[in-house]
Design a protein around this motif. Sequence first.
Motif, PDB file in Angstrom:
ATOM      1  N   GLY A 168     -19.216 -16.586  -9.354  1.00 11.53           N
ATOM      2  CA  GLY A 168     -18.527 -16.703  -8.065  1.00 11.53           C
ATOM      3  C   GLY A 168     -17.667 -17.949  -8.032  1.00 11.53           C
ATOM      4  N   SER A 184     -14.568 -11.014  -2.072  1.00 11.22           N
ATOM      5  CA  SER A 184     -15.539 -10.730  -1.013  1.00 11.22           C
ATOM      6  C   SER A 184     -15.507 -11.809   0.057  1.00 11.22           C
ATOM      7  CB  SER A 184     -16.940 -10.621  -1.611  1.00 11.22           C
ATOM      8  OG  SER A 184     -17.368 -11.848  -2.120  1.00 11.22           O
ATOM      9  N   PRO A 185     -15.693 -11.395   1.316  1.00 13.03           N
ATOM     10  CA  PRO A 185     -15.743 -12.363   2.406  1.00 13.03           C
ATOM     11  C   PRO A 185     -16.938 -13.295   2.212  1.00 13.03           C
ATOM     12  CG  PRO A 185     -16.245 -10.133   3.207  1.00 13.03           C
ATOM     13  CD  PRO A 185     -15.897 -10.019   1.757  1.00 13.03           C
ATOM     14  N   PRO A 186     -16.819 -14.555   2.623  1.00 12.47           N
ATOM     15  CA  PRO A 186     -17.900 -15.504   2.385  1.00 12.47           C
ATOM     16  C   PRO A 186     -19.181 -15.112   3.092  1.00 12.47           C
ATOM     17  CG  PRO A 186     -16.240 -16.468   3.847  1.00 12.47           C
ATOM     18  CD  PRO A 186     -15.692 -15.171   3.352  1.00 12.47           C
ATOM     19  N   MET A 187     -20.290 -15.273   2.370  1.00 10.82           N
ATOM     20  CA  MET A 187     -21.597 -15.216   3.005  1.00 10.82           C
ATOM     21  C   MET A 187     -21.911 -16.686   3.290  1.00 10.82           C
ATOM     22  SD  MET A 187     -25.034 -14.028   1.094  1.00 10.82           S
ATOM     23  CE  MET A 187     -26.600 -14.567   1.702  1.00 10.82           C
ATOM     24  N   TYR A 205     -14.342 -15.231  -1.639  1.00 14.59           N
ATOM     25  CA  TYR A 205     -14.805 -15.490  -3.008  1.00 14.59           C
ATOM     26  C   TYR A 205     -14.261 -14.449  -3.972  1.00 14.59           C
ATOM     27  CZ  TYR A 205     -18.325 -18.944  -1.642  1.00 14.59           C
ATOM     28  OH  TYR A 205     -18.953 -20.072  -1.192  1.00 14.59           O
ATOM     29  N   ASN A 246     -15.775 -12.615  -7.172  1.00 14.60           N
ATOM     30  CA  ASN A 246     -17.102 -12.383  -7.739  1.00 14.60           C
ATOM     31  C   ASN A 246     -17.061 -11.352  -8.857  1.00 14.60           C
ATOM     32  OD1 ASN A 246     -18.228 -12.935  -4.512  1.00 14.60           O
ATOM     33  ND2 ASN A 246     -19.278 -13.919  -6.226  1.00 14.60           N
ATOM     34  N   TRP A 294     -24.077 -23.797   1.256  1.00 17.89           N
ATOM     35  CA  TRP A 294     -23.493 -22.477   1.467  1.00 17.89           C
ATOM     36  C   TRP A 294     -21.986 -22.544   1.696  1.00 17.89           C
ATOM     37  CZ3 TRP A 294     -26.374 -17.677   3.433  1.00 17.89           C
ATOM     38  CH2 TRP A 294     -27.580 -17.556   2.738  1.00 17.89           C
ATOM     39  N   ARG A 307     -17.147 -23.456  -3.443  1.00 21.47           N
ATOM     40  CA  ARG A 307     -17.464 -24.015  -4.754  1.00 21.47           C
ATOM     41  C   ARG A 307     -16.482 -23.536  -5.818  1.00 21.47           C
ATOM     42  NH1 ARG A 307     -22.937 -22.155  -4.433  1.00 21.47           N
ATOM     43  NH2 ARG A 307     -22.873 -23.180  -2.438  1.00 21.47           N
ATOM     44  N   ASP A 322     -19.878 -20.901  -9.640  1.00 26.79           N
ATOM     45  CA  ASP A 322     -21.307 -20.643  -9.539  1.00 26.79           C
ATOM     46  C   ASP A 322     -21.671 -19.671 -10.644  1.00 26.79           C
ATOM     47  OD1 ASP A 322     -23.265 -21.511  -7.831  1.00 26.79           O
ATOM     48  OD2 ASP A 322     -22.883 -20.011  -6.292  1.00 26.79           O
ATOM     49  N   PHE A 344     -21.944  -8.468  -3.213  1.00 29.26           N
ATOM     50  CA  PHE A 344     -21.088  -9.020  -4.272  1.00 29.26           C
ATOM     51  C   PHE A 344     -21.863  -9.219  -5.574  1.00 29.26           C
ATOM     52  CE2 PHE A 344     -22.407 -12.676  -1.620  1.00 29.26           C
ATOM     53  CZ  PHE A 344     -22.965 -13.528  -2.555  1.00 29.26           C
TER      54      PHE A 344
END
Length: 161
Positions: free
Chosen positions: A9, A40-43, A51, A53, A86, A89, A92, A120
Amino acid sequence: MIITYIGLGSNLGDSKEILTEAVAKLATLGAVKTSKLYQSPPMGPQDQPDYFNAVVQLSTDLAPLALLDQLQRFEQEAGRVRLRHWGERTLDLDLLIYGDQHIQNERLTVPHVGVLEREFVVLPLLDLDPHLDVKGQKLQDLALVQQASLAVCADADWATL
Ligand code: ROI
């Protein structure tokens, strides 16, 4: 040889470039196959970029903690920045699955907690093995697979420059 799955990620910097570089480094540890690349939308906090992923299937002889050391080294080499819990970054790399082993210690929980919960992670895993079963649960039967809101941004060959 153990079949492992690594979650990738990034939402800081040139994420596609950073993930491509990460796949090249993973390939030094064993044979790799890549999932499609997703956006993908951020969690977590919503005021951060989407992000990128993907998941890599890595066949390796490294023991779990030796593999984790390598993943953490690659994160550092990518100039990993983590601005908040959270939050955004640079890179990851999560050890998601290590053969059929269950591992629980202060550094590692395998299978990773996200494997049955995060779209994701689940969707790219299914690209690599549509029949994958984790903790007795077939991933393709999970409800989130039907409702997923991920965007595919590149086919499985995205990491071959
Ligand atoms: N959200 C998305 N969409 N993708 C990630 O890889 C990701 N990684 C994280 C948190 C902050 C939980 N949110 C994420 O570590």
